[in-house]
Write a protein that holds these residues in place. Structure first.
Motif, PDB file in Angstrom:
ATOM      1  N   ALA A  42       4.738  -2.275   2.723  1.00  0.00           N
ATOM      2  CA  ALA A  42       6.128  -2.336   3.172  1.00  0.00           C
ATOM      3  C   ALA A  42       6.411  -1.252   4.201  1.00  0.00           C
ATOM      4  O   ALA A  42       7.014  -1.508   5.252  1.00  0.00           O
ATOM      5  N   ALA A  43       5.970  -0.039   3.909  1.00  0.00           N
ATOM      6  CA  ALA A  43       6.221   1.078   4.825  1.00  0.00           C
ATOM      7  C   ALA A  43       5.525   0.872   6.163  1.00  0.00           C
ATOM      8  O   ALA A  43       6.079   1.208   7.222  1.00  0.00           O
ATOM      9  N   LYS A  44       4.328   0.291   6.129  1.00  0.00           N
ATOM     10  CA  LYS A  44       3.622   0.029   7.383  1.00  0.00           C
ATOM     11  C   LYS A  44       4.391  -0.965   8.242  1.00  0.00           C
ATOM     12  O   LYS A  44       4.514  -0.784   9.462  1.00  0.00           O
ATOM     13  N   GLU A  45       4.928  -2.004   7.631  1.00  0.00           N
ATOM     14  CA  GLU A  45       5.642  -3.032   8.388  1.00  0.00           C
ATOM     15  C   GLU A  45       6.882  -2.487   9.083  1.00  0.00           C
ATOM     16  O   GLU A  45       7.266  -2.968  10.146  1.00  0.00           O
ATOM     17  N   VAL A  46       7.503  -1.463   8.480  1.00  0.00           N
ATOM     18  CA  VAL A  46       8.729  -0.910   9.087  1.00  0.00           C
ATOM     19  C   VAL A  46       8.512   0.500   9.630  1.00  0.00           C
ATOM     20  O   VAL A  46       9.463   1.177  10.015  1.00  0.00           O
ATOM     21  N   MET A  50      -3.034  -0.007  -8.524  1.00  0.00           N
ATOM     22  CA  MET A  50      -3.355  -0.459  -7.176  1.00  0.00           C
ATOM     23  C   MET A  50      -2.261  -1.330  -6.577  1.00  0.00           C
ATOM     24  O   MET A  50      -1.877  -1.154  -5.423  1.00  0.00           O
ATOM     25  N   GLU A  51      -1.757  -2.292  -7.353  1.00  0.00           N
ATOM     26  CA  GLU A  51      -0.777  -3.228  -6.806  1.00  0.00           C
ATOM     27  C   GLU A  51       0.509  -2.519  -6.389  1.00  0.00           C
ATOM     28  O   GLU A  51       1.123  -2.868  -5.379  1.00  0.00           O
ATOM     29  N   ILE A  52       0.927  -1.525  -7.160  1.00  0.00           N
ATOM     30  CA  ILE A  52       2.140  -0.773  -6.803  1.00  0.00           C
ATOM     31  C   ILE A  52       1.906   0.004  -5.514  1.00  0.00           C
ATOM     32  O   ILE A  52       2.750  -0.003  -4.607  1.00  0.00           O
ATOM     33  N   ILE A  53       0.766   0.667  -5.402  1.00  0.00           N
ATOM     34  CA  ILE A  53       0.446   1.421  -4.179  1.00  0.00           C
ATOM     35  C   ILE A  53       0.385   0.483  -2.983  1.00  0.00           C
ATOM     36  O   ILE A  53       0.924   0.778  -1.906  1.00  0.00           O
ATOM     37  N   GLN A  54      -0.254  -0.666  -3.155  1.00  0.00           N
ATOM     38  CA  GLN A  54      -0.354  -1.620  -2.049  1.00  0.00           C
ATOM     39  C   GLN A  54       1.018  -2.137  -1.626  1.00  0.00           C
ATOM     40  O   GLN A  54       1.330  -2.209  -0.430  1.00  0.00           O
ATOM     41  N   GLY A  55       1.844  -2.512  -2.583  1.00  0.00           N
ATOM     42  CA  GLY A  55       3.161  -3.033  -2.259  1.00  0.00           C
ATOM     43  C   GLY A  55       4.004  -2.023  -1.497  1.00  0.00           C
ATOM     44  O   GLY A  55       4.660  -2.358  -0.501  1.00  0.00           O
ATOM     45  N   ILE A  56       3.989  -0.774  -1.945  1.00  0.00           N
ATOM     46  CA  ILE A  56       4.777   0.280  -1.297  1.00  0.00           C
ATOM     47  C   ILE A  56       4.274   0.541   0.114  1.00  0.00           C
ATOM     48  O   ILE A  56       5.046   0.568   1.084  1.00  0.00           O
ATOM     49  N   THR A  57       2.973   0.743   0.246  1.00  0.00           N
ATOM     50  CA  THR A  57       2.437   1.159   1.542  1.00  0.00           C
ATOM     51  C   THR A  57       2.434   0.025   2.564  1.00  0.00           C
ATOM     52  O   THR A  57       2.626   0.267   3.759  1.00  0.00           O
ATOM     53  N   ARG A  93       3.178  -7.699  -6.789  1.00  0.00           N
ATOM     54  CA  ARG A  93       2.968  -6.813  -5.637  1.00  0.00           C
ATOM     55  C   ARG A  93       3.905  -7.186  -4.489  1.00  0.00           C
ATOM     56  O   ARG A  93       4.480  -6.298  -3.835  1.00  0.00           O
ATOM     57  N   THR A  94       4.066  -8.475  -4.242  1.00  0.00           N
ATOM     58  CA  THR A  94       4.964  -8.927  -3.183  1.00  0.00           C
ATOM     59  C   THR A  94       6.411  -8.536  -3.487  1.00  0.00           C
ATOM     60  O   THR A  94       7.163  -8.124  -2.593  1.00  0.00           O
ATOM     61  N   ALA A  95       6.812  -8.627  -4.755  1.00  0.00           N
ATOM     62  CA  ALA A  95       8.173  -8.242  -5.144  1.00  0.00           C
ATOM     63  C   ALA A  95       8.408  -6.757  -4.892  1.00  0.00           C
ATOM     64  O   ALA A  95       9.472  -6.353  -4.393  1.00  0.00           O
ATOM     65  N   ILE A  96       7.425  -5.940  -5.223  1.00  0.00           N
ATOM     66  CA  ILE A  96       7.541  -4.503  -4.961  1.00  0.00           C
ATOM     67  C   ILE A  96       7.654  -4.248  -3.469  1.00  0.00           C
ATOM     68  O   ILE A  96       8.479  -3.448  -3.006  1.00  0.00           O
ATOM     69  N   LYS A  97       6.847  -4.940  -2.687  1.00  0.00           N
ATOM     70  CA  LYS A  97       6.884  -4.781  -1.225  1.00  0.00           C
ATOM     71  C   LYS A  97       8.276  -5.088  -0.677  1.00  0.00           C
ATOM     72  O   LYS A  97       8.801  -4.335   0.161  1.00  0.00           O
ATOM     73  N   GLU A  98       8.883  -6.160  -1.149  1.00  0.00           N
ATOM     74  CA  GLU A  98      10.203  -6.539  -0.646  1.00  0.00           C
ATOM     75  C   GLU A  98      11.277  -5.540  -1.067  1.00  0.00           C
ATOM     76  O   GLU A  98      12.188  -5.229  -0.285  1.00  0.00           O
ATOM     77  N   ILE A  99      11.183  -5.040  -2.296  1.00  0.00           N
ATOM     78  CA  ILE A  99      12.130  -4.012  -2.759  1.00  0.00           C
ATOM     79  C   ILE A  99      12.021  -2.765  -1.888  1.00  0.00           C
ATOM     80  O   ILE A  99      13.027  -2.186  -1.452  1.00  0.00           O
ATOM     81  N   VAL A 100      10.802  -2.314  -1.632  1.00  0.00           N
ATOM     82  CA  VAL A 100      10.592  -1.087  -0.857  1.00  0.00           C
ATOM     83  C   VAL A 100      11.093  -1.257   0.570  1.00  0.00           C
ATOM     84  O   VAL A 100      11.744  -0.368   1.128  1.00  0.00           O
ATOM     85  N   LYS A 101      10.812  -2.393   1.183  1.00  0.00           N
ATOM     86  CA  LYS A 101      11.328  -2.643   2.539  1.00  0.00           C
ATOM     87  C   LYS A 101      12.847  -2.593   2.554  1.00  0.00           C
ATOM     88  O   LYS A 101      13.458  -2.002   3.461  1.00  0.00           O
ATOM     89  N   HIS A 102      13.467  -3.213   1.565  1.00  0.00           N
ATOM     90  CA  HIS A 102      14.931  -3.194   1.477  1.00  0.00           C
ATOM     91  C   HIS A 102      15.445  -1.758   1.370  1.00  0.00           C
ATOM     92  O   HIS A 102      16.402  -1.380   2.065  1.00  0.00           O
ATOM     93  N   LYS A 103      14.825  -0.969   0.512  1.00  0.00           N
ATOM     94  CA  LYS A 103      15.278   0.412   0.319  1.00  0.00           C
ATOM     95  C   LYS A 103      15.116   1.228   1.599  1.00  0.00           C
ATOM     96  O   LYS A 103      16.011   1.992   1.989  1.00  0.00           O
ATOM     97  N   ILE A 104      13.978   1.087   2.245  1.00  0.00           N
ATOM     98  CA  ILE A 104      13.705   1.865   3.454  1.00  0.00           C
ATOM     99  C   ILE A 104      14.703   1.533   4.558  1.00  0.00           C
ATOM    100  O   ILE A 104      15.272   2.427   5.196  1.00  0.00           O
TER     101      ILE A 104
END
Length: 309
Positions: free
Chosen positions: A37-41, A28-35, A288-299
Protein backbone atom coordinates in the motif's frame (compact mmCIF):
# COMPACT_ATOMS: atom_id res chain seq x y z
CA UNK A 1 17.86 1.44 0.84
CA UNK A 2 18.82 0.53 4.42
CA UNK A 3 16.52 0.89 7.41
CA UNK A 4 16.18 4.48 8.62
CA UNK A 5 15.33 6.19 11.90
CA UNK A 6 12.25 8.36 12.26
CA UNK A 7 14.24 11.59 12.77
CA UNK A 8 13.99 12.95 9.24
CA UNK A 9 10.47 11.56 8.82
CA UNK A 10 9.25 13.48 11.86
CA UNK A 11 11.02 16.69 10.89
CA UNK A 12 9.30 16.68 7.50
CA UNK A 13 5.97 15.63 9.01
CA UNK A 14 6.00 18.41 11.60
CA UNK A 15 6.85 21.04 9.02
CA UNK A 16 4.37 19.61 6.48
CA UNK A 17 1.54 19.17 9.00
CA UNK A 18 0.97 15.48 8.34
CA UNK A 19 1.71 12.29 10.28
CA UNK A 20 3.58 9.06 9.59
CA UNK A 21 1.63 5.83 9.94
CA UNK A 22 3.05 3.36 12.43
CA UNK A 23 1.52 -0.03 11.66
CA UNK A 24 1.95 -3.11 13.84
CA UNK A 25 3.22 -6.26 12.12
CA UNK A 26 2.99 -9.91 13.10
CA UNK A 27 3.43 -12.01 9.95
CA UNK A 28 4.27 -11.97 6.25
CA UNK A 29 0.82 -11.09 4.93
CA UNK A 30 0.49 -8.08 7.24
CA UNK A 31 3.94 -6.78 6.24
CA UNK A 32 3.15 -7.30 2.56
CA UNK A 33 -0.23 -5.58 2.76
CA UNK A 34 1.20 -2.54 4.56
CA UNK A 35 4.28 -2.10 2.41
CA UNK A 36 2.51 -2.71 -0.91
CA UNK A 37 0.00 0.00 0.00
CA UNK A 38 2.74 2.44 0.95
CA UNK A 39 4.63 1.75 -2.27
CA UNK A 40 1.56 2.50 -4.39
CA UNK A 41 1.12 5.91 -2.76
CA UNK A 42 4.85 6.59 -2.16
CA UNK A 43 4.63 6.99 1.62
CA UNK A 44 7.28 6.60 4.32
CA UNK A 45 6.56 3.89 6.89
CA UNK A 46 7.11 2.89 10.47
CA UNK A 47 6.67 -0.84 11.01
CA UNK A 48 6.06 -1.58 14.68
CA UNK A 49 6.88 -4.81 16.46
CA UNK A 50 5.50 -5.49 19.92
CA UNK A 51 7.06 -7.82 22.45
CA UNK A 52 4.19 -10.21 21.71
CA UNK A 53 4.91 -10.12 17.99
CA UNK A 54 8.57 -10.95 18.61
CA UNK A 55 7.54 -13.95 20.69
CA UNK A 56 5.03 -15.09 18.08
CA UNK A 57 6.94 -14.62 14.84
CA UNK A 58 10.57 -14.57 16.06
CA UNK A 59 12.78 -11.49 15.83
CA UNK A 60 14.94 -12.89 13.03
CA UNK A 61 12.00 -13.88 10.83
CA UNK A 62 10.39 -10.45 11.20
CA UNK A 63 13.61 -8.61 10.38
CA UNK A 64 14.19 -10.72 7.28
CA UNK A 65 10.62 -10.08 6.10
CA UNK A 66 11.12 -6.34 6.60
CA UNK A 67 14.43 -6.49 4.73
CA UNK A 68 12.57 -8.14 1.84
CA UNK A 69 9.93 -5.38 1.95
CA UNK A 70 12.63 -2.71 1.67
CA UNK A 71 14.16 -4.53 -1.30
CA UNK A 72 10.76 -4.82 -2.98
CA UNK A 73 9.55 -1.27 -2.34
CA UNK A 74 12.64 0.93 -2.01
CA UNK A 75 10.77 2.92 0.65
CA UNK A 76 12.26 4.59 3.72
CA UNK A 77 11.19 2.23 6.50
CA UNK A 78 11.81 2.58 10.23
CA UNK A 79 11.52 -0.51 12.45
CA UNK A 80 10.20 0.38 15.89
CA UNK A 81 9.69 -1.52 19.14
CA UNK A 82 6.17 -0.80 20.36
CA UNK A 83 5.69 -0.59 24.14
CA UNK A 84 9.01 -1.85 25.35
CA UNK A 85 8.71 -2.02 29.13
CA UNK A 86 12.24 -2.92 30.22
CA UNK A 87 15.76 -1.80 29.41
CA UNK A 88 16.67 -5.39 28.53
CA UNK A 89 13.93 -5.67 25.91
CA UNK A 90 14.89 -2.34 24.34
CA UNK A 91 18.56 -3.31 24.31
CA UNK A 92 17.78 -6.63 22.62
CA UNK A 93 15.85 -4.86 19.86
CA UNK A 94 18.55 -2.21 19.41
CA UNK A 95 21.25 -4.88 19.20
CA UNK A 96 19.02 -6.83 16.80
CA UNK A 97 18.79 -4.05 14.23
CA UNK A 98 15.77 -1.95 15.20
CA UNK A 99 16.20 1.73 14.34
CA UNK A 100 13.72 3.00 16.92
CA UNK A 101 12.42 1.80 20.29
CA UNK A 102 9.72 2.87 22.67
CA UNK A 103 10.35 2.61 26.37
CA UNK A 104 7.00 2.77 28.13
CA UNK A 105 7.65 3.74 31.71
CA UNK A 106 4.23 5.33 32.10
CA UNK A 107 3.19 2.74 34.68
CA UNK A 108 5.99 3.97 36.96
CA UNK A 109 6.00 7.11 39.10
CA UNK A 110 7.38 10.18 37.29
CA UNK A 111 10.95 9.97 38.63
CA UNK A 112 11.22 6.24 37.91
CA UNK A 113 9.87 6.81 34.41
CA UNK A 114 12.58 9.42 33.84
CA UNK A 115 15.32 7.15 35.18
CA UNK A 116 14.30 4.15 33.05
CA UNK A 117 13.74 6.25 29.93
CA UNK A 118 17.11 7.98 30.23
CA UNK A 119 18.85 4.62 30.64
CA UNK A 120 17.34 3.46 27.34
CA UNK A 121 18.06 6.79 25.62
CA UNK A 122 21.72 6.72 26.62
CA UNK A 123 22.21 3.23 25.21
CA UNK A 124 20.10 3.78 22.08
CA UNK A 125 21.76 7.06 21.13
CA UNK A 126 25.18 5.44 21.46
CA UNK A 127 24.03 3.03 18.73
CA UNK A 128 22.37 5.63 16.51
CA UNK A 129 18.85 4.53 17.47
CA UNK A 130 16.02 6.90 18.41
CA UNK A 131 13.71 6.59 21.41
CA UNK A 132 10.03 7.28 22.08
CA UNK A 133 8.95 7.84 25.68
CA UNK A 134 5.48 8.05 27.19
CA UNK A 135 3.71 10.28 29.70
CA UNK A 136 0.13 9.52 30.67
CA UNK A 137 -1.64 6.17 30.43
CA UNK A 138 -4.09 4.93 27.80
CA UNK A 139 -6.90 2.63 28.87
CA UNK A 140 -7.41 -0.66 27.04
CA UNK A 141 -5.71 -3.93 26.17
CA UNK A 142 -3.10 -4.60 23.50
CA UNK A 143 -0.78 -7.60 23.79
CA UNK A 144 0.94 -7.21 27.19
CA UNK A 145 -0.42 -3.69 27.79
CA UNK A 146 -3.49 -3.81 30.03
CA UNK A 147 -4.70 -0.58 31.66
CA UNK A 148 -8.09 -0.27 33.34
CA UNK A 149 -10.26 2.82 32.98
CA UNK A 150 -9.53 3.61 36.63
CA UNK A 151 -5.76 3.59 36.03
CA UNK A 152 -5.86 5.63 32.81
CA UNK A 153 -4.63 9.22 33.03
CA UNK A 154 -4.31 12.14 30.63
CA UNK A 155 -0.81 13.51 30.07
CA UNK A 156 -0.02 16.43 32.37
CA UNK A 157 1.40 19.30 30.24
CA UNK A 158 3.25 20.59 33.31
CA UNK A 159 5.50 17.51 33.17
CA UNK A 160 6.42 17.35 29.50
CA UNK A 161 9.27 19.87 29.36
CA UNK A 162 11.07 18.38 32.34
CA UNK A 163 10.58 14.84 31.04
CA UNK A 164 11.98 15.60 27.58
CA UNK A 165 14.90 17.66 28.90
CA UNK A 166 15.96 15.14 31.54
CA UNK A 167 15.57 12.00 29.40
CA UNK A 168 16.66 13.21 25.96
CA UNK A 169 13.85 11.30 24.19
CA UNK A 170 13.33 11.93 20.49
CA UNK A 171 9.51 11.76 20.55
CA UNK A 172 6.79 11.60 23.17
CA UNK A 173 3.63 9.49 23.31
CA UNK A 174 0.80 11.26 25.10
CA UNK A 175 -2.65 10.35 26.40
CA UNK A 176 -5.42 12.70 25.20
CA UNK A 177 -8.36 10.33 24.83
CA UNK A 178 -7.34 7.44 22.59
CA UNK A 179 -7.13 3.89 23.95
CA UNK A 180 -5.79 0.46 23.06
CA UNK A 181 -7.73 -2.41 21.58
CA UNK A 182 -10.93 -2.74 19.59
CA UNK A 183 -13.38 -2.93 22.50
CA UNK A 184 -12.54 0.53 23.65
CA UNK A 185 -15.40 2.95 23.70
CA UNK A 186 -19.06 2.83 24.60
CA UNK A 187 -19.22 5.96 22.45
CA UNK A 188 -16.75 7.54 20.06
CA UNK A 189 -13.53 8.93 21.46
CA UNK A 190 -13.27 12.65 22.03
CA UNK A 191 -9.70 13.83 21.92
CA UNK A 192 -8.48 16.53 24.32
CA UNK A 193 -7.08 18.98 21.81
CA UNK A 194 -6.62 21.52 24.61
CA UNK A 195 -3.98 19.24 26.14
CA UNK A 196 -2.31 18.70 22.76
CA UNK A 197 -2.25 22.45 22.10
CA UNK A 198 -0.65 23.15 25.48
CA UNK A 199 1.97 20.44 24.94
CA UNK A 200 2.72 21.85 21.49
CA UNK A 201 3.15 25.29 23.03
CA UNK A 202 5.57 23.97 25.65
CA UNK A 203 7.52 21.75 23.20
CA UNK A 204 7.59 23.70 19.94
CA UNK A 205 8.77 21.60 17.00
CA UNK A 206 8.89 18.40 19.08
CA UNK A 207 7.26 15.26 17.58
CA UNK A 208 4.25 13.89 19.46
CA UNK A 209 2.86 10.36 19.12
CA UNK A 210 -0.70 9.03 19.41
CA UNK A 211 -1.19 5.41 20.43
CA UNK A 212 -4.50 3.56 20.24
CA UNK A 213 -5.59 5.55 17.18
CA UNK A 214 -7.50 2.96 15.17
CA UNK A 215 -10.92 4.12 14.02
CA UNK A 216 -12.47 0.62 14.30
CA UNK A 217 -13.76 0.58 10.72
CA UNK A 218 -17.50 -0.22 11.00
CA UNK A 219 -17.63 -2.38 7.88
CA UNK A 220 -15.20 -4.87 9.41
CA UNK A 221 -16.90 -4.83 12.81
CA UNK A 222 -20.17 -5.60 11.02
CA UNK A 223 -18.47 -8.34 9.00
CA UNK A 224 -17.08 -9.97 12.14
CA UNK A 225 -20.44 -9.78 13.93
CA UNK A 226 -22.28 -11.15 10.87
CA UNK A 227 -20.03 -14.21 10.73
CA UNK A 228 -20.00 -15.22 14.38
CA UNK A 229 -18.17 -12.45 16.25
CA UNK A 230 -19.25 -10.63 19.39
CA UNK A 231 -18.27 -6.97 19.10
CA UNK A 232 -21.40 -4.94 19.81
CA UNK A 233 -20.86 -1.19 19.97
CA UNK A 234 -17.11 -1.27 19.28
CA UNK A 235 -15.96 2.26 18.48
CA UNK A 236 -12.71 4.02 17.76
CA UNK A 237 -11.27 7.45 17.08
CA UNK A 238 -13.13 9.49 14.44
CA UNK A 239 -10.85 10.03 11.46
CA UNK A 240 -11.49 13.77 11.33
CA UNK A 241 -9.98 14.03 14.82
CA UNK A 242 -6.91 12.14 13.68
CA UNK A 243 -6.56 14.44 10.66
CA UNK A 244 -6.71 17.43 12.99
CA UNK A 245 -4.07 15.91 15.30
CA UNK A 246 -1.82 15.24 12.28
CA UNK A 247 -2.06 18.91 11.33
CA UNK A 248 -0.74 19.86 14.77
CA UNK A 249 2.24 18.42 16.65
CA UNK A 250 1.36 14.74 16.13
CA UNK A 251 3.94 13.22 13.76
CA UNK A 252 3.28 9.51 14.39
CA UNK A 253 -0.10 7.79 14.61
CA UNK A 254 -0.23 4.14 15.64
CA UNK A 255 -2.68 1.81 13.90
CA UNK A 256 -3.09 -1.84 14.88
CA UNK A 257 -6.69 -2.76 15.73
CA UNK A 258 -7.98 -1.70 12.30
CA UNK A 259 -5.56 -4.13 10.66
CA UNK A 260 -6.58 -6.97 12.94
CA UNK A 261 -10.25 -6.29 12.31
CA UNK A 262 -9.78 -6.21 8.54
CA UNK A 263 -7.80 -9.45 8.57
CA UNK A 264 -10.16 -11.27 10.93
CA UNK A 265 -13.35 -10.06 9.27
CA UNK A 266 -12.14 -11.06 5.82
CA UNK A 267 -11.10 -14.53 6.97
CA UNK A 268 -14.38 -15.09 8.84
CA UNK A 269 -16.32 -14.11 5.74
CA UNK A 270 -14.22 -16.39 3.54
CA UNK A 271 -14.80 -19.45 5.72
CA UNK A 272 -18.52 -18.72 6.05
CA UNK A 273 -18.79 -18.71 2.26
CA UNK A 274 -16.25 -21.51 1.63
CA UNK A 275 -16.50 -23.88 4.62
CA UNK A 276 -14.71 -26.78 2.90
CA UNK A 277 -11.63 -24.84 1.79
CA UNK A 278 -8.37 -25.37 3.68
CA UNK A 279 -5.64 -23.81 1.53
CA UNK A 280 -4.26 -20.89 3.62
CA UNK A 281 -3.43 -18.95 0.46
CA UNK A 282 -7.12 -18.79 -0.37
CA UNK A 283 -8.05 -16.93 2.83
CA UNK A 284 -4.80 -15.13 3.67
CA UNK A 285 -4.64 -13.61 0.18
CA UNK A 286 -7.94 -11.70 0.55
CA UNK A 287 -6.96 -10.77 4.11
CA UNK A 288 -3.71 -9.27 2.82
CA UNK A 289 -5.66 -7.29 0.22
CA UNK A 290 -8.00 -5.97 2.94
CA UNK A 291 -5.03 -4.77 4.98
CA UNK A 292 -3.56 -3.10 1.89
CA UNK A 293 -6.77 -1.18 1.24
CA UNK A 294 -7.08 -0.08 4.89
CA UNK A 295 -3.48 1.18 4.92
CA UNK A 296 -3.91 3.09 1.65
CA UNK A 297 -7.05 4.71 3.03
CA UNK A 298 -5.26 5.73 6.23
CA UNK A 299 -2.22 7.11 4.43
CA UNK A 300 -4.18 9.16 1.90
CA UNK A 301 -7.29 10.21 3.81
CA UNK A 302 -6.14 10.40 7.43
CA UNK A 303 -2.36 10.74 7.75
CA UNK A 304 -1.66 12.81 4.65
CA UNK A 305 1.79 11.29 4.12
CA UNK A 306 1.18 10.01 0.57
CA UNK A 307 3.85 11.26 -1.84
CA UNK A 308 6.22 12.02 1.07
CA UNK A 309 8.62 9.06 0.83
Amino acid sequence: MPLVTSTEMFKKAYEGKYAIGAFNVNNMEIIQGITEAAKEVNAPLILQVSAGARKYANHTYLMKLIEAAIEETGLPICVHLDHGDTFELCKSCIDGGFTSVMIDGSHHPFEENIKLTKQVVDYAHSKGVVVEGELGRLAGIEDDVNVSDADAAFTDPDQVEEFVQRTGVDSLAIAIGTSHGAFKFKGEAKLRFDILEEIERRLPGFPIVLHGASSVMPEYVEMINKFGGQMPGAKGVPEDMLRKAASMAVCKINIDSDLRLALTGTIRKYFAENPSHFDPRQYLGPARTAIKEIVKHKIVNVLGCDGKA
